[in-house]
Design a protein around this motif. Sequence first.
Motif, PDB file in Angstrom:
ATOM      1  N   TYR A  94      -2.439   3.665  31.891  1.00  0.00           N
ATOM      2  CA  TYR A  94      -2.259   2.354  32.518  1.00  0.00           C
ATOM      3  C   TYR A  94      -1.130   2.395  33.554  1.00  0.00           C
ATOM      4  O   TYR A  94      -1.261   1.832  34.636  1.00  0.00           O
ATOM      5  N   PHE A  95      -0.012   3.070  33.225  1.00  0.00           N
ATOM      6  CA  PHE A  95       1.095   3.195  34.183  1.00  0.00           C
ATOM      7  C   PHE A  95       0.591   3.730  35.516  1.00  0.00           C
ATOM      8  O   PHE A  95       1.012   3.282  36.581  1.00  0.00           O
ATOM      9  N   PHE A  96      -0.279   4.735  35.456  1.00  0.00           N
ATOM     10  CA  PHE A  96      -0.696   5.441  36.662  1.00  0.00           C
ATOM     11  C   PHE A  96      -1.832   4.755  37.417  1.00  0.00           C
ATOM     12  O   PHE A  96      -2.354   5.297  38.372  1.00  0.00           O
ATOM     13  N   ASP A  97      -2.161   3.556  36.988  1.00  0.00           N
ATOM     14  CA  ASP A  97      -3.086   2.726  37.746  1.00  0.00           C
ATOM     15  C   ASP A  97      -2.336   1.756  38.648  1.00  0.00           C
ATOM     16  O   ASP A  97      -2.947   0.984  39.377  1.00  0.00           O
ATOM     17  N   LYS A  98      -0.995   1.802  38.589  1.00  0.00           N
ATOM     18  CA  LYS A  98      -0.177   0.854  39.344  1.00  0.00           C
ATOM     19  C   LYS A  98       1.004   1.564  40.003  1.00  0.00           C
ATOM     20  O   LYS A  98       1.308   2.710  39.703  1.00  0.00           O
ATOM     21  N   ARG A  99       1.705   0.833  40.861  1.00  0.00           N
ATOM     22  CA  ARG A  99       2.918   1.363  41.506  1.00  0.00           C
ATOM     23  C   ARG A  99       4.032   1.546  40.470  1.00  0.00           C
ATOM     24  O   ARG A  99       4.068   0.853  39.468  1.00  0.00           O
ATOM     25  N   GLY A 100       4.940   2.454  40.777  1.00  0.00           N
ATOM     26  CA  GLY A 100       6.089   2.673  39.902  1.00  0.00           C
ATOM     27  C   GLY A 100       5.760   3.463  38.651  1.00  0.00           C
ATOM     28  O   GLY A 100       6.502   3.424  37.675  1.00  0.00           O
ATOM     29  N   ALA A 101       4.663   4.198  38.695  1.00  0.00           N
ATOM     30  CA  ALA A 101       4.191   4.911  37.512  1.00  0.00           C
ATOM     31  C   ALA A 101       5.195   5.937  36.997  1.00  0.00           C
ATOM     32  O   ALA A 101       5.453   6.006  35.793  1.00  0.00           O
ATOM     33  N   TYR A 102       5.771   6.737  37.897  1.00  0.00           N
ATOM     34  CA  TYR A 102       6.663   7.795  37.431  1.00  0.00           C
ATOM     35  C   TYR A 102       7.927   7.238  36.784  1.00  0.00           C
ATOM     36  O   TYR A 102       8.403   7.789  35.799  1.00  0.00           O
ATOM     37  N   SER A 103       8.457   6.152  37.299  1.00  0.00           N
ATOM     38  CA  SER A 103       9.659   5.590  36.661  1.00  0.00           C
ATOM     39  C   SER A 103       9.319   5.060  35.269  1.00  0.00           C
ATOM     40  O   SER A 103      10.102   5.237  34.331  1.00  0.00           O
ATOM     41  N   LYS A 104       8.156   4.451  35.104  1.00  0.00           N
ATOM     42  CA  LYS A 104       7.746   3.977  33.776  1.00  0.00           C
ATOM     43  C   LYS A 104       7.489   5.154  32.842  1.00  0.00           C
ATOM     44  O   LYS A 104       7.855   5.119  31.666  1.00  0.00           O
TER      45      LYS A 104
END
Length: 143
Positions: A94-104
């Motif tokens: 789910y993180f990698f479906d949106k912006r800011g994935a690496y920080s999350k």
Amino acid sequence: MPVTIGDITGAFEFANTGGDMGEFCAFVCKQTGKIYLQTDFPDTAELLDELPDDIHDEEKYVALPDKRELDLGKPLVLAFAGEYLPGDFDDVRYFFDKRGAYSKFKALLARRGAIDRWHAFEAKATEQALRDWCALNEIEIVG
């Protein structure tokens, strides 16, 4: 002339510094193994070797790839999550479906105490991908 995996890795990291902007590039001479670094930033460019006039001759030189070309972005993160964080896999996807994935993702790694494991996993995958890339491009690796 062979090149070390350390030199290839360093050039790959340099070439992948600028994100999507293409501000950093690295080339390997297939004949000599010499690595040439290029940047669009004037303050840094003067510290680098001058590029040969024929740097875009694909018979002589090959540009190091983007990490996504080697599946070292999202696919690698998902492989890691599947192996080491199976309970968090859906969240990571789910993180990698949106912006800011690496920080999350990195925040999740910190909460799970898995940052060192991720760095080791990423380094091993990167080295293997670069070795495979060099073999494909007829670049001899030593070390």
